[in-house]
Design an enzyme around this catalytic site. Structure first.
Site, PDB file in Angstrom:
ATOM      1  N   CYS A  73       0.861  -1.179   0.000  1.00 35.79           N
ATOM      2  CA  CYS A  73       0.000   0.000   0.000  1.00 35.79           C
ATOM      3  C   CYS A  73       0.902   1.235   0.000  1.00 35.79           C
ATOM      4  O   CYS A  73       1.641   1.457   0.961  1.00 35.79           O
ATOM      5  CB  CYS A  73      -0.888  -0.019   1.244  1.00 35.79           C
ATOM      6  SG  CYS A  73      -1.950   1.414   1.370  1.00 35.79           S
ATOM      7  N   CYS A 197      -4.993   6.138  -4.385  1.00 37.51           N
ATOM      8  CA  CYS A 197      -4.375   4.809  -4.247  1.00 37.51           C
ATOM      9  C   CYS A 197      -2.916   4.975  -4.683  1.00 37.51           C
ATOM     10  O   CYS A 197      -2.654   5.197  -5.869  1.00 37.51           O
ATOM     11  CB  CYS A 197      -5.108   3.809  -5.140  1.00 37.51           C
ATOM     12  SG  CYS A 197      -4.310   2.192  -5.194  1.00 37.51           S
TER      13      CYS A 197
HETATM   14  N1  API Z   1      -6.003  -2.411  -2.295  1.00 41.14           N
HETATM   15  C1  API Z   1      -4.631  -2.747  -2.702  1.00 41.14           C
HETATM   16  C2  API Z   1      -3.637  -2.478  -1.558  1.00 41.14           C
HETATM   17  C3  API Z   1      -3.674  -1.035  -1.113  1.00 41.14           C
HETATM   18  C4  API Z   1      -3.317  -0.117  -2.226  1.00 41.14           C
HETATM   19  C5  API Z   1      -3.562   1.364  -1.988  1.00 41.14           C
HETATM   20  N2  API Z   1      -4.288   1.748  -0.799  1.00 41.14           N
HETATM   21  C6  API Z   1      -2.264   2.128  -2.090  1.00 41.14           C
HETATM   22  O1  API Z   1      -2.158   3.233  -1.545  1.00 41.14           O
HETATM   23  O2  API Z   1      -1.355   1.609  -2.794  1.00 41.14           O
HETATM   24  C7  API Z   1      -4.552  -4.219  -3.052  1.00 41.14           C
HETATM   25  O3  API Z   1      -5.102  -5.040  -2.334  1.00 41.14           O
HETATM   26  O4  API Z   1      -3.898  -4.516  -4.061  1.00 41.14           O
END
Ligand code: API
Length: 261
Positions: A73, A197
């Site tokens: 993340c 994200c």
């Molecule tokens: N939901 C993503 C992980 C968190 C990604 C996101 N919150 C970031 O800031 O990179 C997954 O399971 O692939």
């Protein structure tokens, strides 16, 4: 068992942070899902444990709001650096371990700058690109991100071929100049649009460069929850390295959660 938590957010991507250096936090899917629930719990896109690490300043363990441990993340990585600083664990530079390996980070007037994993390969398809920036990302370019039904269209792609149950994060990207873009993301494991994200923003910039839609290696990104910047270098074997995700990471509030052992 009462456990102190600290809420942080990076461009509106928000997380429950726990200092788990005692490694006593119950990693229970249903309880983590409840903590992240926006009506019955604290409410967050994910929950992050800070644990001790033998070779670096600390270790990051990430759970999506569905309660399941997941891959890297980017915004959570920037927030845990701010959290470690607030715990007086680090000054303004650090190296920590996450599921995709070692990350350097710097705290400065830009917020938190996080070095992302190298990207050895970008897959180019007829209507989208796919790459892994620590988490898997499907990238589609659109005329106007505000015209996209992110939740429904994103869900269709996330569960459809070739991703199926394992899934992918889904990003809709609008090029706004030769060094800027807008993005909206459907996040796997949140199963909804998030306001930003980090691994997706990183993936969108690299995909845009790979597709010849931007021409600079320092790109400004407008997400729904705020502004970020990505810097990168393309290497001679066609991969990407020295990738940095830069943006805000702020403390919001703290409290205690009741957990069953
Ligand atoms: N939901 C993503 C992980 C968190 C990604 C996101 N919150 C970031 O800031 O990179 C997954 O399971 O692939």
């Amino acid at each position: 068992m009462k456990i102190p938590f600290f809420k942080y957010q990076g461009a509106g991507n928000d997380f429950v942070m726990v200092d788990d250096r005692t490694e006593t936090f119950p990693q229970d899917e249903k309880q983590i899902e409840m903590i992240c629930d926006r009506h019955f719990g604290v409410g967050a896109d994910g929950l992050i444990l800070l644990q001790n690490d033998d070779i670096s300043d600390f270790k990051m363990v990430y759970f999506n709001s569905d309660g399941r441990q997941s891959t890297m993340c980017g915004n959570g990585g920037r927030c845990i650096v701010r959290f470690a600083h607030d715990l007086d664990l680090i000054q303004d530079k650090t190296v920590f371990q996450a599921i995709d390996g070692e990350h350097e980070a710097i705290l400065n007037e830009n917020g938190v700058e996080l070095k992302m994993s190298n990207v050895p390969e970008v897959q180019n398809f007829e209507n989208h690109l796919f790459l892994n920036t620590g988490s898997p990302h499907h990238i589609e370019f659109v005329q106007k991100v505000e015209d996209v039904d992110v939740k429904n269209h994103g869900k269709q792609i996330r569960y459809g071929a070739p991703y199926f149950e394992d899934g992918s994060n889904v990003n809709f990207v609008e090029i706004t100049s030769e060094n800027s873009l807008k993005i909206r993301t459907y996040e796997r494991g949140v199963e909804d649009e998030t306001l930003a994200c980090g691994t997706g923003i990183t993936a969108a910039v690299i995909a845009a460069f790979e597709a010849g839609k931007i021409s600079t290696s320092e790109v400004n990104v407008s997400a729904m929850g705020g502004e970020l910047k990505v810097k990168f270098e393309k290497n001679l074997s066609g991969g990407y390295e020295n990738i940095w995700l830069i943006g805000p990471a702020e403390y919001v509030f703290g409290g205690e959660i009741e957990m069953k052992i």
